[in-house]
Structures are given as structure tokens and as C-alpha cells.
Design a protein around this motif. Sequence first.
Motif, short mmCIF file in Angstrom:
data_model
loop_
_atom_site.label_atom_id
_atom_site.label_comp_id
_atom_site.label_asym_id
_atom_site.label_seq_id
_atom_site.Cartn_x
_atom_site.Cartn_y
_atom_site.Cartn_z
N GLN A 22 72.83 23.14 62.39
CA GLN A 22 74.07 24.33 61.87
C GLN A 22 75.33 23.99 62.27
O GLN A 22 74.94 23.96 63.87
N ASN A 23 76.46 24.16 61.95
CA ASN A 23 77.57 24.55 62.69
C ASN A 23 78.30 25.03 61.98
O ASN A 23 78.00 25.91 61.07
N ILE A 24 79.03 25.44 62.90
CA ILE A 24 80.39 26.51 62.33
C ILE A 24 80.93 26.54 61.12
O ILE A 24 81.68 25.22 61.05
N LYS A 25 81.60 26.83 60.15
CA LYS A 25 82.48 26.27 59.80
C LYS A 25 83.61 26.68 59.53
O LYS A 25 84.28 27.87 59.37
N TRP A 26 84.56 25.49 60.38
CA TRP A 26 85.84 26.49 61.09
C TRP A 26 87.04 26.08 59.46
O TRP A 26 86.94 25.37 59.00
N HIS A 27 87.93 26.82 59.71
CA HIS A 27 89.69 26.52 58.98
C HIS A 27 90.20 26.84 60.05
O HIS A 27 89.65 26.76 61.35
N SER A 28 91.40 26.37 59.66
CA SER A 28 92.89 25.74 61.06
C SER A 28 93.91 27.29 60.43
O SER A 28 94.79 26.40 61.70
N ASN A 29 94.36 27.63 59.24
CA ASN A 29 94.62 28.14 58.92
C ASN A 29 94.60 28.88 58.94
O ASN A 29 93.76 29.96 58.31
N TYR A 30 95.72 30.19 59.93
CA TYR A 30 95.25 30.81 60.02
C TYR A 30 95.25 32.71 58.59
O TYR A 30 94.66 33.24 58.00
N ASN A 31 96.52 32.11 58.05
CA ASN A 31 96.78 33.26 57.28
C ASN A 31 96.33 33.05 55.88
O ASN A 31 95.73 34.06 54.98
N MET A 32 95.62 32.03 56.08
CA MET A 32 95.35 31.56 54.36
C MET A 32 93.59 32.02 54.90
O MET A 32 93.63 32.69 54.17
N ASP A 64 78.45 25.57 75.17
CA ASP A 64 77.21 26.05 74.84
C ASP A 64 77.24 27.37 74.65
O ASP A 64 75.74 27.75 73.99
N ILE A 65 78.21 28.03 73.91
CA ILE A 65 77.95 29.38 73.29
C ILE A 65 78.41 29.36 72.04
O ILE A 65 77.56 29.79 71.32
N LEU A 66 79.48 27.98 71.47
CA LEU A 66 79.57 27.96 70.18
C LEU A 66 78.41 26.98 69.36
O LEU A 66 78.53 26.63 67.74
N THR A 67 77.49 26.90 70.14
CA THR A 67 76.66 25.78 69.82
C THR A 67 75.40 26.18 69.34
O THR A 67 74.54 25.80 69.23
N ASN A 68 74.74 27.61 69.61
CA ASN A 68 73.68 28.55 70.08
C ASN A 68 73.64 28.84 69.04
O ASN A 68 74.56 29.93 67.87
N PRO A 69 72.47 28.47 67.54
CA PRO A 69 71.63 28.90 66.79
C PRO A 69 72.14 30.21 65.90
O PRO A 69 72.59 30.87 64.89
N THR A 70 71.45 31.21 66.92
CA THR A 70 72.11 32.83 66.89
C THR A 70 73.08 33.12 66.70
O THR A 70 73.49 34.10 65.53
N ILE A 71 74.43 32.52 67.56
CA ILE A 71 75.10 32.69 66.73
C ILE A 71 76.06 32.35 65.85
O ILE A 71 77.28 32.90 65.38
N ILE A 72 76.24 31.00 65.38
CA ILE A 72 76.32 29.82 64.51
C ILE A 72 75.44 30.82 62.87
O ILE A 72 76.71 31.13 62.28
N ASN A 73 74.72 31.65 63.46
CA ASN A 73 74.58 31.97 62.66
C ASN A 73 75.26 33.40 61.88
O ASN A 73 75.96 33.96 60.48
N ILE A 75 78.26 33.65 62.83
CA ILE A 75 79.34 34.25 62.76
C ILE A 75 79.36 33.75 61.07
O ILE A 75 80.64 33.37 60.51
N ASN A 76 78.68 33.01 60.34
CA ASN A 76 79.03 31.73 59.56
C ASN A 76 78.22 33.31 58.08
O ASN A 76 79.44 33.07 57.39
N GLN A 77 77.62 34.18 58.68
CA GLN A 77 77.20 34.71 57.38
C GLN A 77 78.59 36.13 57.55
O GLN A 77 78.37 36.38 56.36
N ALA A 81 85.79 31.93 60.19
CA ALA A 81 86.23 31.46 61.28
C ALA A 81 87.39 30.41 61.29
O ALA A 81 87.40 29.68 60.75
N VAL A 82 88.47 31.12 62.22
CA VAL A 82 88.91 29.56 62.23
C VAL A 82 89.36 29.78 64.18
O VAL A 82 89.05 31.18 65.13
#
Length: 142
Positions: A22-32, A64-73, A75-77, A81-82
Motif C-alpha cells: 500500500q502507498n499513500i494516495k497523494w494529491h498535489s493541489n492543496y486548495n482542491m 523511512d517514515i512515509l513507507t511505514n504500513p501503519t502510518i500509511i494506513n 493517513i489513507n484512512q 494527503a497533499v
Amino acid sequence: MRYNFIKMLFAITIFITNSYAQNIKWHSNYNMTRYNAKKQNKNLFLYITTKDTNNPFSEYIDKDILTNPTIINYINQDYLAVKIDDCDNIPSIFHNVKIPSIYLLNGNGKNIHPTLVGDINEKILSRILSKLHKQKLKLLDK
């Protein structure tokens, strides 16, 4: 019997593989993304970083941090994420930040936790996200 065991083992393997892939589902537009977070009643996880490979803090957070499965979970839940890694795209209210910085915001753009700056570690971020997750669950139970 053996066939069912193999099927079950295969299903468990797929589940575990998907959990760790699993990966973090990143967005790039802060306002949207803030607009969507407000509509979806989610919070914002705003990560301001740099493309500069000479920044050891950004590199550590990314690898090292944003690849941790617990942290990813977490964030995605609980968050939309921007990730902003281009100084030209940083919203004006965040222009005087140190890089890297992590903001935990509500849908209105207000801090729900003090900003995390610079040397952030995995344990601290995991603890913060866990605490905020539990607070959210308590609010939903009321």
C-alpha cells in the motif's frame, strides 16, 4: 481438504502482500484537496518537502517514515494527503515554513496538531496519528 488449505494460504498471502504494498494516495493541489476534505469530513495531511536530494530530513521522511504500513494506513484512512515538493506551489499561508514540514489540518485548514518540522521520527508520527485516530473514533461514537 488440501485444496481448501492452499486456497486459504493463497488468500492470506495476497492480503498480506496488498497490505504492505500500500502507498499513500497523494494529491498535489492543496486548495482542491482541502475542499474535498471538507466535503468528505476528512482531515488533511499536508507534507511540504523539496525535490532537493541533499536534504537528509526530507529523504528520511520519504524513505523511512512515509513507507511505514501503519502510518500509511492511518493517513489513507483518516486524511486526504497533499504533498508539495515545489516551492512555487506552496500556498501563501505556508510560505515561511521550514522544509520539511508536516501539517495535520481539518477541512477548514486549521491545525488539529502542532506542525511537525525538520527531524521527525517514525515513532512520534505514528503515536500522533494513532491518538488523533482514537479521538476521531470517540467523536463518531457519540
